[in-house]
Each structure stands twice: as structure tokens, then as C-alpha cells.
Motif scaffolding. Structure first.
Motif, short mmCIF file in Angstrom:
data_model
loop_
_atom_site.label_atom_id
_atom_site.label_comp_id
_atom_site.label_asym_id
_atom_site.label_seq_id
_atom_site.Cartn_x
_atom_site.Cartn_y
_atom_site.Cartn_z
N TYR A 187 0.73 -1.24 -0.06
CA TYR A 187 -0.02 0.00 -0.08
C TYR A 187 0.87 1.25 0.04
CZ TYR A 187 -3.50 -3.30 1.25
OH TYR A 187 -4.39 -4.38 1.36
N ARG A 188 0.33 2.59 -0.38
CA ARG A 188 1.03 3.69 -0.44
C ARG A 188 1.53 3.83 1.01
NH1 ARG A 188 -1.93 7.53 1.87
NH2 ARG A 188 -4.32 7.59 1.44
N PRO A 189 2.56 4.95 1.07
CA PRO A 189 3.01 5.03 2.57
C PRO A 189 2.05 5.94 3.31
CG PRO A 189 4.58 5.70 0.92
CD PRO A 189 3.37 5.38 0.15
#
Length: 445
Positions: A187-189
Motif C-alpha cells: 500500500y502507499r506510505p
């Protein structure tokens, strides 16, 4: 001032409320009462001994009081008798590797469940998963990784009689490196970041804090990821994730807190690091080699092969359900698992049954008995032992469950026919008793 008629009406309402049953009260018995005599064409006690023909198991309340051949076992006067005919009575089955909370891989919503499902959905679904598991004959399970301590909440709900399900040994959050198999990766940061409280721990100090935190909130066992995995994004399936120093810190802290350690490990080097550090079990063990098997046998380290998960992910790769790196890893691990189980067998490694249910569907756990014979090269009786006495020893519960002997909890399952002649009968429980309570009888789905 209250109008008299309203006062009287309110009083009547309060009296009615007090008399009514509360919806939040437990509705399921947690232990049996009275004496029940179970009869069947044969009894397998889980120890590896030959089946007893024309077998009888006598249960009083929540305990087994006698096991043997009909005529050699005294049947108490007035006892309730359940005659199961041409069936085999066995100890309640044990699945030593499940993920009872949430969706399975086959569920179309599983890929984005972490970001689309409401927080309460997964534990609600777990209650249905637990009931399906119990009805398949699995009266005890080990849950190796759940978010938010949902497995521990489910354990409480089952133990207190609010929902139906197996006895649970729970791990809370799995512990692993940042971005590793035990992390919510891909997942994105900022979206799914965690810390030691969620089981994301790097270095000995964070690892010790993570072990303490899981134990504080009720974990019975500590689950860790020694290597990469099949369904995680971006890591090779067998790559080492914790160093030996880190793994030793984890095992030492768990031991101090009187917890056993289950190590997810596919790759040969990760298996050896975990074994040298002193883990209790290797989960999956796909690329186990001869040296690693010798180490495990010498130390008494269990292998939990999870062949059902291997079959499931291979099928998912072939159908296109898994693609890219995850499909590639699925094919590699699924093929290797068969060989690993045979290597472990030859070396004398203790083997316990575990399905990794949650990858495959809940309620199909009995298929693992079949795969241990057809893929793993075990005899039907060895397979049965793996899912009864051996699994009980792995959990440290051999004086509670796993065999049919006087004094143990009354967990008894029946399957049609003779499983030593046809292991596939272990996939169809026709009778299920847990703690002396009958949950399933012939004719019920």
C-alpha cells in the motif's frame, strides 16, 4: 410532577424489561451435563494404536471416563446412548494453523478488504468461520495472526457461550519486519503503516516490545515471519527476514513469558535460523532440505506443512486468481511442499496438521488429512495422529485434548466408515462433540 398514569406505565415497562431475557446473554452451553455413551463400529484413540472394533466412549459432563470395546466397558445405567453405526469415533480434530478472522482467498472481496471493509466486518465473519470449522470436526484450532486482537475476542465469545466454535489458541498480531510477510505491504506510505503494537518490529528491542505487547493482551502463542511468503507483495517466498540475533531475541522473550513460537518459514536458510533460535514449529517449510530436517528432528521442532494452502494457491495461480510475482511464488512453494513433507518424514521430524485456513475455505479443514497422505506420503494413521495427538503436543495441550483417554476433555468426532482404509472420510464429520456438548449428529448438514 409525574402524571400517575405515566408513572404506572413506566413501572409496568420496567417490570416487563426485568422479566424479559436479555439478548446479550450467552445462549450456547459450554460444557456437557450427564452421561452419554457413544457407540460405533470402531474407535481410533489418536495414539497410533490399531482401531478398536465395536468401540464405546463414555462421557460424563465434559470429560471422557472410559474408552474400549463394547462389553469390556461398563455402560452406566440410565445413560443416554448414541449409536453411530458403521462409523469411526476419533478425538476432536486439531488445526494448528488457521486465520479464522476475515475473508478467505477465494472471496472476491479479499484483495481490497483492508481498505474497503468496515473494521467490524472481519470479526463478524469470523463467527461464521468458527462455526463451519467446528462442524467439520475441528474442536481445537490455533489462530496464527489476526489484526486488532480479533482472534482473542472470538476466543472469549466462544468460551463464554455467545457463539459456537472450536477451542482457540490465539497469537494476536504476527510479528515481522517492516515491509515483510507479517506486514500489510503493497500500500502507499501512510495508509497501512504499523509499529510494534501491530507486530511490525525491527531489531531486538522492538521485537521484545512486540512480544510483550501481544502477551499483555492475551496471546497464547507468538507467531513470527522468518521468511517471505506467497501472498505478500514484493518479497521472495524464501528470503530471510529476521536475522538469527533478532530471532533469538524473539524466542528468548517468548520463553520468559511462557509462550511457544510458531515461525512462518518457506526458505531453507530461514528455517535453519528459526530452528537454531529455538522456535517450537516451522509453518509451511516449503523448501526444507535434508540438513534442516535433521536439525528439526534433533531439537524436536514440529513441521506444520499446510498442504491445503499449497493446493489452494497453485489452483489460484492456474485460474488467474493470482498473477505476477504472487502466482510465480505460489507455483514454486506449492510444488516444493510435497517434497518437504516427505523429507521431514524420513528424518523423523514431528508433524502436526495445519491448513492455513483463510487461504483456503473454512470448514474444508479435513481435506488436509487427505493431502498429507496423497501429497506428503504419510500413512492414514500417521495423518490422523498429525491432526490429533501430535497437534495437541505442539500446542502443549496433550493433557487436555488430542487423544481419547479417561480424564481428558470430551472432544469426540465420528466419520463414516474406516479412515484407515479411505482417508477421505476424514473430510466428512457426521458427529461432533466438544466439551461433552453435541453440536452435530447424523442427518444434520
Amino acid at each position: 410532577m409525574m402524571i400517575p398514569s405515566l408513572r404506572a406505565g413506566a413501572a409496568a415497562a420496567l417490570l416487563a424489561l426485568a422479566a424479559a431475557p436479555l439478548a446479550a446473554q450467552p445462549t450456547h452451553p459450554t460444557r456437557g451435563s450427564g452421561t452419554v455413551v457413544l457407540r460405533a463400529a470402531r474407535v481410533i484413540d489418536g495414539t497410533g494404536a490399531a482401531p478398536v472394533q465395536n468401540g464405546v466412549v463414555v462421557v460424563t459432563d465434559d470429560r471422557i471416563v472410559a474408552v474400549g470395546r463394547e462389553g469390556a466397558v461398563q455402560v452406566p445405567a440410565g445413560a443416554r446412548v448414541i449409536d453411530l453405526g458403521d462409523a469411526t469415533l476419533l478425538p476432536g480434530f486439531i488445526d494448528a494453523h488457521t486465520h479464522i478472522v476475515g475473508r478467505s482467498l477465494g472471496d472476491p472481496g479479499s484483495d481490497d478488504a483492508a481498505v474497503r471493509d468496515f473494521p467490524g466486518f472481519a470479526p463478524i465473519l469470523a463467527t461464521a468461520n468458527a462455526q463451519a470449522t467446528l462442524m467439520a470436526g475441528f474442536t481445537t484450532i490455533r489462530v496464527l495472526g489476526s489484526p486488532n486482537f480479533d482472534d482473542i475476542a472470538l476466543r472469549q465469545a466462544i468460551d463464554q457461550g455467545y457463539v459456537i466454535g472450536p477451542r482457540i489458541q490465539a497469537a494476536g498480531n504476527s510479528i515481522g519486519i517492516t515491509g515483510g510477510h507479517c506486514d500489510e505491504n503493497g500500500y502507499r506510505p501512510g495508509l497501512m503503516d504499523g509499529d510494534y503494537r501491530d507486530g511490525i518490529a525491527d531489531g531486538p528491542d522492538q521485537i521484545r516490545a512486540a512480544v510483550r505487547y501481544q502477551s499483555k493482551y492475551g496471546a497464547d502463542v507468538i507467531k513470527t515471519c522468518a521468511t517471505g511468503g506467497v501472498l505478500s507483495e514484493g518479497d521472495a517466498v524464501g528470503v530471510l527476514q529476521y536475522s538469527e540475533e533478532e530471532m533469538r531475541a524473539l524466542v528468548t522473550e517468548a520463553t520468559v513469558l511462557e509462550r511457544r513460537v510458531a515461525a512462518h518459514a518457506h526458505g531453507a536458510e530461514g528455517i535453519k535460523v528459526a530452528v537454531r533460535a529455538g522456535v517450537t514449529s516451522i509453518e509451511h517449510g516449503s523448501f526444507l532440505d535434508e540438513e534442516g530436517a535433521r536439525m528439526m528432528a534433533q531439537r524436536g521442532t514440529f513441521l506444520v506443512p499446510t498442504l491445503s494452502a499449497g493446493e489452494t494457491v497453485v489452483n489460484a495461480a492456474e485460474s488467474g486468481r493470482l498473477t505476477g510475482l504472487r502466482a510465480e511464488k505460489a507455483r514454486q512453494a506449492g510444488a516444493a511442499m510435497r517434497n518437504a513433507t516427505r523429507i521431514a518424514q524420513r528424518a523423523g521430524v514431528p508433524i502436526a496438521l495445519g491448513t492455513d485456513a483463510g487461504v483456503g475455505a473454512h470448514g474444508t479443514n479435513g481435506h488436509e488429512f487427505t493431502l498429507m497422505v496423497e501429497w506428503g506420503g504419510m500413512s492414514p494413521m500417521q495423518s490422523i495422529q498429525a491432526g490429533t495427538a501430535n497437534a495437541a503436543r505442539l500446542l502443549g495441550w496433550e493433557n487436555r485434548v488430542g487423544t481419547l483417554r479417561p480424564g481428558l476433555l470430551a472432544d469426540v468426532v465420528a466419520v463414516p466408515g474406516d479412515p484407515t482404509q479411505n482417508i477421505r472420510t476424514m473430510e466428512t464429520a457426521v458427529f461432533v462433540m466438544k466439551n461433552g456438548v453435541v453440536y452435530k449428529q447424523p442427518g444434520q448438514p
